[in-house]
Design a protein around this motif. Structure first.
Motif, PDB file in Angstrom:
ATOM      1  N   LEU A  18      40.650  29.121  45.454  1.00  0.00           N
ATOM      2  CA  LEU A  18      40.574  30.308  44.609  1.00  0.00           C
ATOM      3  C   LEU A  18      39.555  30.098  43.492  1.00  0.00           C
ATOM      4  CD1 LEU A  18      44.388  30.980  44.086  1.00  0.00           C
ATOM      5  CD2 LEU A  18      42.782  32.577  45.143  1.00  0.00           C
ATOM      6  N   PRO A  19      38.903  31.176  43.051  1.00  0.00           N
ATOM      7  CA  PRO A  19      38.092  31.054  41.836  1.00  0.00           C
ATOM      8  C   PRO A  19      39.006  30.625  40.682  1.00  0.00           C
ATOM      9  CG  PRO A  19      37.706  33.175  42.921  1.00  0.00           C
ATOM     10  CD  PRO A  19      38.854  32.522  43.624  1.00  0.00           C
ATOM     11  N   SER A  51      41.256  33.314  39.019  1.00  0.00           N
ATOM     12  CA  SER A  51      42.384  33.749  39.854  1.00  0.00           C
ATOM     13  C   SER A  51      43.449  32.665  39.940  1.00  0.00           C
ATOM     14  CB  SER A  51      41.893  34.112  41.260  1.00  0.00           C
ATOM     15  OG  SER A  51      41.024  35.215  41.218  1.00  0.00           O
ATOM     16  N   LYS A  52      43.009  31.418  40.093  1.00  0.00           N
ATOM     17  CA  LYS A  52      43.969  30.320  40.167  1.00  0.00           C
ATOM     18  C   LYS A  52      44.754  30.197  38.861  1.00  0.00           C
ATOM     19  CE  LYS A  52      42.635  26.340  41.902  1.00  0.00           C
ATOM     20  NZ  LYS A  52      42.104  24.956  41.978  1.00  0.00           N
ATOM     21  N   ASP A  96      44.184  41.508  42.442  1.00  0.00           N
ATOM     22  CA  ASP A  96      43.204  40.429  42.590  1.00  0.00           C
ATOM     23  C   ASP A  96      42.969  40.150  44.068  1.00  0.00           C
ATOM     24  OD1 ASP A  96      41.971  37.830  42.800  1.00  0.00           O
ATOM     25  OD2 ASP A  96      42.627  37.385  40.753  1.00  0.00           O
ATOM     26  N   HIS A 143      41.117  37.993  45.483  1.00  0.00           N
ATOM     27  CA  HIS A 143      41.113  36.563  45.812  1.00  0.00           C
ATOM     28  C   HIS A 143      42.542  36.066  46.057  1.00  0.00           C
ATOM     29  CE1 HIS A 143      36.915  36.477  44.796  1.00  0.00           C
ATOM     30  NE2 HIS A 143      37.185  36.988  43.599  1.00  0.00           N
ATOM     31  N   ASN A 177      43.756  37.463  49.354  1.00  0.00           N
ATOM     32  CA  ASN A 177      43.246  36.661  50.470  1.00  0.00           C
ATOM     33  C   ASN A 177      43.957  35.321  50.569  1.00  0.00           C
ATOM     34  OD1 ASN A 177      41.401  38.458  51.602  1.00  0.00           O
ATOM     35  ND2 ASN A 177      39.807  37.895  50.134  1.00  0.00           N
ATOM     36  N   TRP A 178      44.268  34.737  49.412  1.00  0.00           N
ATOM     37  CA  TRP A 178      45.034  33.496  49.405  1.00  0.00           C
ATOM     38  C   TRP A 178      46.401  33.715  50.071  1.00  0.00           C
ATOM     39  CZ3 TRP A 178      49.731  32.194  47.332  1.00  0.00           C
ATOM     40  CH2 TRP A 178      50.025  30.836  47.247  1.00  0.00           C
TER      41      TRP A 178
END
Length: 186
Positions: A13-14, A17-18, A115, A117, A120-121
């Motif tokens: 993750l970016p 986002s993380k 988000d 990202h 997608n995670w």
């Protein structure tokens, strides 16, 4: 295993986002033999194993049937609750005193909406768990108990050191006596 490593092994993750995701994750300790996920219940939490080992099992009349072991770095994901918002079919029991990271499914779903990202995670998490399930199914259907034992020995040798033989025999679909024979042959 730290939460950064666990999250990254699912899908990188970016940092922003993380960081947002990590604000929703807390660390919790449970004693050995705790049942952290119960069959027949809508589960609200995903766990990531920092320290410890778990087993997934389905209670049966004569004995429980173990079908999965998790260890440090693994995800404890009640798939029916996560994907279908439905009651779960398995129990998850801690086989050691354990330290887990917990994440509320509802909070994660909210992040999916805001988000991409993290969405997608979450998709990658479900995909990886689906592949693991498929591999377990294929192993159960097309390999002998001896082959499954050798596979366990090769891919997860720490399970054999940390889990009692009765659970391993159940996982392999055999009796403890048969497991002793297989171990003696090897």
């Amino acid at each position: 295993m730290n939460i950064d490593t666990i999250l990254d092994q699912i899908f990188p993750l970016p940092e922003r986002s993380k960081s947002v995701l990590q604000t929703l994750i807390s660390e919790i300790e449970f004693p050995k033999d705790s049942i952290i996920i119960k069959a027949g219940k809508l589960e609200k939490t995903i766990y990531f194993i920092k320290k410890g080992i778990v087993r997934a099992f389905v209670p049966q009349e004569n004995q429980d049937v173990t079908f999965w072991f998790g260890k440090e770095g693994d995800v404890v994901l009640p798939m029916k609750s996560y994907v279908g918002n439905d009651n779960n079919y398995e129990n998850i029991q801690l086989l050691e005193d354990s330290v887990l990271y917990q994440l509320e499914i509802a909070s994660l779903r909210e992040l999916f909406e805001t988000d991409i990202h993290i969405a997608n995670w979450g998709r990658k998490l479900a995909e990886k768990e689906l592949v693991k399930t498929e591999e377990l199914f294929i192993s159960r259907q097309f390999r002998t108990a001896s082959q499954r034992y050798l596979e366990l020995l090769r891919e997860q040798p720490e399970i054999l050191q940390r889990v009692q033989l009765g659970y391993i025999a159940s996982f392999l679909g055999i009796t403890q006596v048969s497991l002793s024979r297989i171990r003696a042959e090897i």
